[in-house]
Design a protein around this motif. Structure first.
Motif, PDB file in Angstrom:
ATOM      1  N   ASN A   1     -87.230  -2.352   0.901  1.00 17.48           N
ATOM      2  CA  ASN A   1     -85.781  -2.539   1.505  1.00 17.48           C
ATOM      3  C   ASN A   1     -85.606  -4.140   1.464  1.00 17.48           C
ATOM      4  O   ASN A   1     -84.638  -4.411   1.073  1.00 17.48           O
ATOM      5  CB  ASN A   1     -85.601  -1.990   2.941  1.00 17.48           C
ATOM      6  CG  ASN A   1     -85.046  -0.636   3.045  1.00 17.48           C
ATOM      7  OD1 ASN A   1     -84.127  -0.481   2.861  1.00 17.48           O
ATOM      8  ND2 ASN A   1     -86.065   0.188   2.971  1.00 17.48           N
ATOM      9  N   ALA A   2     -86.600  -4.947   1.514  1.00 20.33           N
ATOM     10  CA  ALA A   2     -86.464  -6.360   1.614  1.00 20.33           C
ATOM     11  C   ALA A   2     -86.125  -6.728   0.196  1.00 20.33           C
ATOM     12  O   ALA A   2     -85.494  -7.831  -0.285  1.00 20.33           O
ATOM     13  CB  ALA A   2     -87.888  -6.956   1.855  1.00 20.33           C
TER      14      ALA A   2
ATOM     15  N   VAL B   1     -83.698   3.546   1.107  1.00 17.84           N
ATOM     16  CA  VAL B   1     -83.520   2.228   0.729  1.00 17.84           C
ATOM     17  C   VAL B   1     -81.943   2.287   1.254  1.00 17.84           C
ATOM     18  O   VAL B   1     -81.255   2.756   0.581  1.00 17.84           O
ATOM     19  CB  VAL B   1     -83.730   2.327  -0.791  1.00 17.84           C
ATOM     20  CG1 VAL B   1     -83.112   0.775  -1.128  1.00 17.84           C
ATOM     21  CG2 VAL B   1     -84.984   2.299  -1.099  1.00 17.84           C
ATOM     22  N   ILE B   2     -81.710   1.400   2.056  1.00 20.68           N
ATOM     23  CA  ILE B   2     -80.363   1.447   2.735  1.00 20.68           C
ATOM     24  C   ILE B   2     -79.920  -0.091   2.592  1.00 20.68           C
ATOM     25  O   ILE B   2     -80.570  -1.114   3.299  1.00 20.68           O
ATOM     26  CB  ILE B   2     -80.457   2.035   4.221  1.00 20.68           C
ATOM     27  CG1 ILE B   2     -80.680   3.363   4.163  1.00 20.68           C
ATOM     28  CG2 ILE B   2     -79.066   1.719   4.890  1.00 20.68           C
ATOM     29  CD1 ILE B   2     -81.120   4.020   5.415  1.00 20.68           C
ATOM     30  N   ILE B   3     -78.533  -0.301   2.214  1.00 23.46           N
ATOM     31  CA  ILE B   3     -77.857  -1.486   2.412  1.00 23.46           C
ATOM     32  C   ILE B   3     -76.563  -1.551   2.742  1.00 23.46           C
ATOM     33  O   ILE B   3     -75.709  -0.659   2.596  1.00 23.46           O
ATOM     34  CB  ILE B   3     -77.668  -1.946   0.658  1.00 23.46           C
ATOM     35  CG1 ILE B   3     -79.362  -2.254  -0.073  1.00 23.46           C
ATOM     36  CG2 ILE B   3     -77.209  -3.413   0.564  1.00 23.46           C
ATOM     37  CD1 ILE B   3     -79.947  -3.094   0.590  1.00 23.46           C
ATOM     38  N   ASN B   4     -76.447  -2.186   3.945  1.00 20.54           N
ATOM     39  CA  ASN B   4     -75.192  -2.299   4.619  1.00 20.54           C
ATOM     40  C   ASN B   4     -74.717  -1.030   4.941  1.00 20.54           C
ATOM     41  O   ASN B   4     -73.604  -0.475   4.957  1.00 20.54           O
ATOM     42  CB  ASN B   4     -74.049  -2.745   3.890  1.00 20.54           C
ATOM     43  CG  ASN B   4     -74.199  -4.204   3.532  1.00 20.54           C
ATOM     44  OD1 ASN B   4     -75.095  -4.863   4.110  1.00 20.54           O
ATOM     45  ND2 ASN B   4     -73.305  -4.962   2.606  1.00 20.54           N
TER      46      ASN B   4
ATOM     47  N   SER C   1     -82.550  -8.310  -1.210  1.00 21.72           N
ATOM     48  CA  SER C   1     -82.772  -9.708  -1.536  1.00 21.72           C
ATOM     49  C   SER C   1     -81.738  -9.711  -2.987  1.00 21.72           C
ATOM     50  O   SER C   1     -81.236 -10.471  -3.376  1.00 21.72           O
ATOM     51  CB  SER C   1     -84.206 -10.061  -2.085  1.00 21.72           C
ATOM     52  OG  SER C   1     -84.287 -11.401  -2.862  1.00 21.72           O
ATOM     53  N   GLY C   2     -82.036  -8.438  -3.823  1.00 21.96           N
ATOM     54  CA  GLY C   2     -81.172  -8.334  -4.900  1.00 21.96           C
ATOM     55  C   GLY C   2     -79.836  -8.044  -4.791  1.00 21.96           C
ATOM     56  O   GLY C   2     -78.816  -8.428  -5.330  1.00 21.96           O
ATOM     57  N   TYR C   3     -79.503  -7.455  -3.386  1.00 23.16           N
ATOM     58  CA  TYR C   3     -78.247  -7.349  -3.271  1.00 23.16           C
ATOM     59  C   TYR C   3     -77.331  -8.655  -2.744  1.00 23.16           C
ATOM     60  O   TYR C   3     -76.307  -8.808  -3.159  1.00 23.16           O
ATOM     61  CB  TYR C   3     -77.958  -6.141  -1.952  1.00 23.16           C
ATOM     62  CG  TYR C   3     -76.482  -6.170  -1.414  1.00 23.16           C
ATOM     63  CD1 TYR C   3     -75.668  -5.569  -2.198  1.00 23.16           C
ATOM     64  CD2 TYR C   3     -76.027  -6.887  -0.348  1.00 23.16           C
ATOM     65  CE1 TYR C   3     -74.099  -5.484  -1.762  1.00 23.16           C
ATOM     66  CE2 TYR C   3     -74.755  -6.764   0.128  1.00 23.16           C
ATOM     67  CZ  TYR C   3     -73.698  -6.310  -0.497  1.00 23.16           C
ATOM     68  OH  TYR C   3     -72.412  -6.036   0.037  1.00 23.16           O
TER      69      TYR C   3
ATOM     70  N   GLU D   1     -74.291 -10.288  -4.631  1.00 27.22           N
ATOM     71  CA  GLU D   1     -73.116 -10.719  -3.670  1.00 27.22           C
ATOM     72  C   GLU D   1     -72.749 -12.188  -3.828  1.00 27.22           C
ATOM     73  O   GLU D   1     -71.871 -12.663  -3.855  1.00 27.22           O
ATOM     74  CB  GLU D   1     -73.373 -10.284  -2.217  1.00 27.22           C
ATOM     75  CG  GLU D   1     -72.127 -10.522  -1.320  1.00 27.22           C
ATOM     76  CD  GLU D   1     -72.256 -10.050   0.029  1.00 27.22           C
ATOM     77  OE1 GLU D   1     -71.516  -9.461   0.564  1.00 27.22           O
ATOM     78  OE2 GLU D   1     -73.376 -10.352   0.514  1.00 27.22           O
ATOM     79  N   THR D   2     -73.914 -12.989  -3.909  1.00 29.41           N
ATOM     80  CA  THR D   2     -73.896 -14.542  -3.898  1.00 29.41           C
ATOM     81  C   THR D   2     -73.131 -14.784  -5.416  1.00 29.41           C
ATOM     82  O   THR D   2     -72.289 -15.584  -5.282  1.00 29.41           O
ATOM     83  CB  THR D   2     -74.968 -15.273  -3.772  1.00 29.41           C
ATOM     84  OG1 THR D   2     -75.789 -14.761  -2.405  1.00 29.41           O
ATOM     85  CG2 THR D   2     -74.760 -16.607  -3.646  1.00 29.41           C
TER      86      THR D   2
END
Length: 346
Positions: A173-174, A107-110, A178-180, A184-185
């Protein structure tokens, strides 16, 4: 736990629980495991379980994990599989220490690895009985029982295993992305609202100051007009004085003529008549000087009047613009607050 570093989300502190609803992920993994006839579990960035194991086979649940040695070997496998999946940023498929097929999806974010989803406990070919019994002896569990549990494990084609790993990778990962994006928003909208509030406060202060300037400028224009009125009155008085001086001069001339007619007896009167004439001349000169000064003052005040009128017009326009801007910012604050509340409710 979500942490902010230099007005940005600190990715090194981000955890699965911050961006994924554990109940949603648990439900997905439970159904995924049943659908693909395999086990599944998700772990955090340090290998700690995030969800409960889904559809664990008796082979693992009743034998491998009941042994301290077997349980430790499984933990080592999970770590190795996770590291390999992270290194290639793709799902990794391989054999565990007990000979079963497992796979790991990072699971990779940025670019930051925050967890791993593990699946498997399946076979892609018939198990080797000798190998299974050897594993049982190594981890000190019943060899017959472990072999019997092996017979109940599904044999799954390679393509199906690869597809299962890809589905796990894509879906989880989707969910994470989506959660990130949501947090962030939410952070950006919250930050935006706070910035707009500060901006609104500043603009309100500027608007009040602009109104004060406009008020003072209006008073200045009124004072200048009052000064012009007084200058006109002074001009009128000077004209009256000039007229009186002229009349005094005529009176002096007449007195001098009369004194000359009288002769020696009128000498003293003649001296007074001369003084009256001199006073008239001096008065006219003084009036001329004052009139010249008055004209200069009037010209200066006229120029000041024009500048004051232009300044008043500018400040009035600025004041109106500041009020419009203040209304616009207030509306933006309201929208930003609504946006922040919208994400909080989700």
């Amino acid at each position: 736990m979500i942490a902010i570093n230099e007005s940005q989300i600190d990715m090194s502190k981000l955890e699965l629980e911050d961006i994924i609803d554990i109940n949603v992920l648990q439900n997905f993994l439970d159904n995924f495991a049943i659908g693909f006839n395999c086990a599944a579990v998700s772990v955090g960035r340090n290998g700690e379980e995030f969800t409960r194991p889904s559809y664990y086979r008796p082979f693992c649940a009743n034998y491998i994990h009941t042994s301290h040695i077997g349980d430790q070997r499984c933990a080592d496998c999970h770590k190795t599989f996770g590291e390999k999946a992270i290194s290639q940023n793709r799902p990794y498929i391989g054999y565990c220490h007990a000979g079963l097929v497992d796979f790991a999806a990072p699971v990779i974010i940025n670019g930051e690895h925050i967890g791993t989803v593990l699946g498997g406990q399946i076979l892609n070919k018939k198990a080797d009985e000798a190998q299974i019994r050897e594993v049982a002896n190594e981890i000190e569990v019943d060899a017959d029982g472990l072999w019997a549990a092996t017979q109940k494990i599904d044999i799954v084609p390679e393509k199906t295993i690869q597809a299962a790993a890809e589905v796990l990778y894509i879906v989880v990962n989707a969910l994470a992305q989506s959660g990130y994006n949501r947090i962030e928003t939410e952070y950006l909208s919250s930050n935006l609202a706070e910035n707009f509030i500060q901006l609104s406060t500043t603009i309100e202060a500027l608007a009040e100051g602009s109104q004060d300037i406009t008020s003072h400028q209006s008073d200045l224009v009124s004072e200048i007009k009052e000064m012009q009125k007084h200058l006109k009155e002074i001009t009128g008085v000077l004209k009256s004085i000039t007229k009186i001086a002229d009349q005094t001069r005529i009176l002096g001339i007449n007195a001098s003529i009369e004194a000359a007619h009288i002769g020696a007896a009128g000498r003293a009167f003649a001296i007074v008549a001369d003084e009256i004439s001199n006073l008239s001349d001096t008065t006219k000169q003084t009036v001329g000087t004052v009139s010249s000064i008055n004209e200069s003052i009037e010209k200066s005040i006229g120029t000041t009047q024009k500048s004051a009128d232009l300044t008043l017009e500018t400040t009035s326009t600025l004041s109106a613009s500041m009020e419009e801007l203040s209304v616009t910012v207030q509306n933006s604050v309201t929208l930003a607050e609504k946006l922040r509340e919208m994400f909080r409710d989700k």
